[in-house]
Design an enzyme around this catalytic site. Structure first.
Site, PDB file in Angstrom:
ATOM      1  N   LYS A   1       0.866  -1.184   0.000  1.00  0.00           N
ATOM      2  CA  LYS A   1       0.000   0.000   0.000  1.00  0.00           C
ATOM      3  C   LYS A   1       0.893   1.221   0.000  1.00  0.00           C
ATOM      4  O   LYS A   1       2.019   1.192   0.485  1.00  0.00           O
ATOM      5  CB  LYS A   1      -0.873   0.017   1.254  1.00  0.00           C
ATOM      6  CG  LYS A   1      -2.158   0.778   1.057  1.00  0.00           C
ATOM      7  CD  LYS A   1      -3.154  -0.104   0.323  1.00  0.00           C
ATOM      8  CE  LYS A   1      -4.525   0.480   0.227  1.00  0.00           C
ATOM      9  NZ  LYS A   1      -5.498  -0.560  -0.138  1.00  0.00           N
TER      10      LYS A   1
HETATM   11  N1  GLU Z   1      -7.258  -0.190  -3.122  1.00  0.00           N
HETATM   12  C1  GLU Z   1      -8.010  -1.354  -3.424  1.00  0.00           C
HETATM   13  C2  GLU Z   1      -8.057  -2.292  -2.240  1.00  0.00           C
HETATM   14  O1  GLU Z   1      -7.830  -1.888  -1.130  1.00  0.00           O
HETATM   15  C3  GLU Z   1      -7.559  -2.021  -4.712  1.00  0.00           C
HETATM   16  C4  GLU Z   1      -6.177  -2.569  -4.712  1.00  0.00           C
HETATM   17  C5  GLU Z   1      -5.738  -3.095  -6.073  1.00  0.00           C
HETATM   18  O2  GLU Z   1      -6.545  -3.178  -6.968  1.00  0.00           O
HETATM   19  O3  GLU Z   1      -4.552  -3.424  -6.191  1.00  0.00           O
HETATM   20  O4  GLU Z   1      -8.399  -3.426  -2.372  1.00  0.00           O
END
Ligand code: GLU
Length: 427
Positions: A109
């Site tokens: 993240k």
């Molecule tokens: N931000 C989204 C999540 O927390 C998508 C992450 C992604 O598609 O890599 O799942």
């Protein structure tokens, strides 16, 4: 009298749940340690020139929790509240999300401490390009693949892809997902998380014997996830009786006309404020309404030990990441509330991100029916596996989800690194 406000740390919530699963799986201290801490934490500081000519500095993060199952994957958040422990928790949740759904990615993240609504489009572009430059060695289509999260969307992903491609002297579409269709994005990605949440909600209702036509829903948050969840549930005949955004919380006992509400929201500068066919209610009381299903789709720690006892819903579907703090778990379990955990409930987003990455990597483009069918297949199989694991081990769904995910990652790591100890099982 109100109970004292307990400040929860999302990373602590993640660790609490991880440790319960690690105990059940009898993980060795070595495996526990390797899986608790992120593999890599990058802090960057960079400056951009604002439209008024001033130079401004920003702090950014990228945390790679794990690459055991594959390239790390996870969104980038633009928000004033971004902090390292939040990013560490969100990164780990991505690892467990892929582990629980069988997606061959690790978890990561990122985030920038900023107020995106105060930045112009050109400033956001400069910010995204500067962040990409600062993390050019971390990102990569086979290494670490970002995506949208709170405060970011297809524009930011497109700029990131372009900057990364410029730095490498070639187009690298698969370095990021959630792009516009014209920049190599996938059909169905924008609505994927909300669609996934609605698929999981319908499967849960079926298991518990609720009929969709007689089910009421309260949804907290009307961003990309909350909005699409509301739309798909409305289309499936559920009655959405409460919605909220940052400006206002609204209640309509007869159920909202969601397409009309979305049209109002978009025409009103993406705000629910002033919508006529509803009563405004305090934000906090949306969570404790008498609705069959509560869907927190905003951010982490909105349900804690402070308000968990007041929740009236029978079912909570975690559309946001970490909306229930770990100190609320026992209270909700005691009340007999079925909580479908984030790492399965909102996995539709990363699942279609995986499809986008596959399409980019193979220079393919899939039609929407293929995407929707594959999404449904993956989520239904994950949900069945989750339910069966919970049933056979007599565990709450959240613990069962962590057991599935931690077992998969730990066993893969044990085999890869020849870590002493037998095969990891839950029995
Ligand atoms: N931000 C989204 C999540 O927390 C998508 C992450 C992604 O598609 O890599 O799942």
């Amino acid at each position: 009298m109100n109970a004292p406000v307990i400040q929860q740390n999302p990373y602590q919530s993640m660790l609490d749940r991880f440790n319960i699963a690690a105990d059940i799986l009898q993980l060795t201290p070595s495996l526990r340690q390797k899986l608790q801490q992120p593999e890599k934490q990058v802090l960057v500081n960079f400056s951009i020139t604002l439209d008024n000519g001033e130079e401004k500095n920003f702090d950014g993060y990228r945390v790679i929790h794990s690459t055991v199952l594959g390239p790390s994957k996870g969104g980038i958040r633009y928000d004033t509240g971004v902090h390292l422990d939040e990013v560490k928790a969100l990164a780990a949740w991505m690892t467990w999300k892929s582990g629980a759904t069988g997606i061959p990615f690790g978890g990561a993240k990122g985030g920038i401490i900023c107020e995106p609504i105060e930045l112009s489009k050109t400033e956001l572009e400069r910010l995204t390009r500067a962040y990409t430059k600062a993390l050019a060695d971390t990102f990569g289509p086979d290494k670490d693949v970002p995506a949208p999260d709170m405060g970011t969307g297809p524009d930011e992903m497109g700029w990131l892809m372009d900057e990364f491609s410029l730095l490498h002297g070639k187009p690298v579409h698969a370095v990021v997902t959630g792009k516009h269709l014209h920049s190599g994005g996938s059909l169905g990605r924008t609505e994927a998380t909300g669609k996934g949440v609605s698929i999981i909600t319908l499967l849960t209702l079926k298991k518990l014997g609720f009929s969709p036509a007689h089910t009421t829903v309260a949804i907290q948050g009307f961003g990309n996830v909350g909005l699409h969840t509301a739309l798909f549930l409305y289309e499936n005949g559920l009655k959405v009786i409460a919605v909220s955004d940052i400006d206002v919380a609204l209640h309509n006992a007869d159920g909202f006309d969601i397409p009309q509400l979305i049209a109002y929201y978009n025409a009103n500068g993406r705000s629910l404020l002033g919508y006529k066919n509803a009563d405004a209610i305090p934000h906090e009381s949306l969570l404790t309404l008498n609705a069959d299903v509560l869907i927190p789709a905003a951010k982490e720690d909105v349900i804690t030990a402070r308000n968990a006892a007041d929740i009236n819903a029978n079912i909570i579907i975690e559309a946001a990441n970490g909306p229930v703090a770990s100190d609320a778990d026992a209270i909700l379990n005691q009340k007999g509330i079925t909580v479908v955990p984030d790492i399965v409930a909102n996995a539709g987003g990363v699942t279609v991100s995986y499809f986008e990455w596959l399409q980019n990597s193979h220079l393919e483009s899939w039609d929407i029916d293929t995407i929707n069918q594959k999404l449904e297949e993956i989520l239904s199989a994950s949900f069945e596996n989750l339910y069966e694991t919970a049933r056979s081990l007599s565990l709450p769904l959240r613990t069962a989800a962590y057991v599935i995910a931690v077992k998969k990652v730990a066993e893969t790591l044990r085999l890869k690194q020849n870590i002493p100890g037998g095969a990891i099982t839950a029995n």
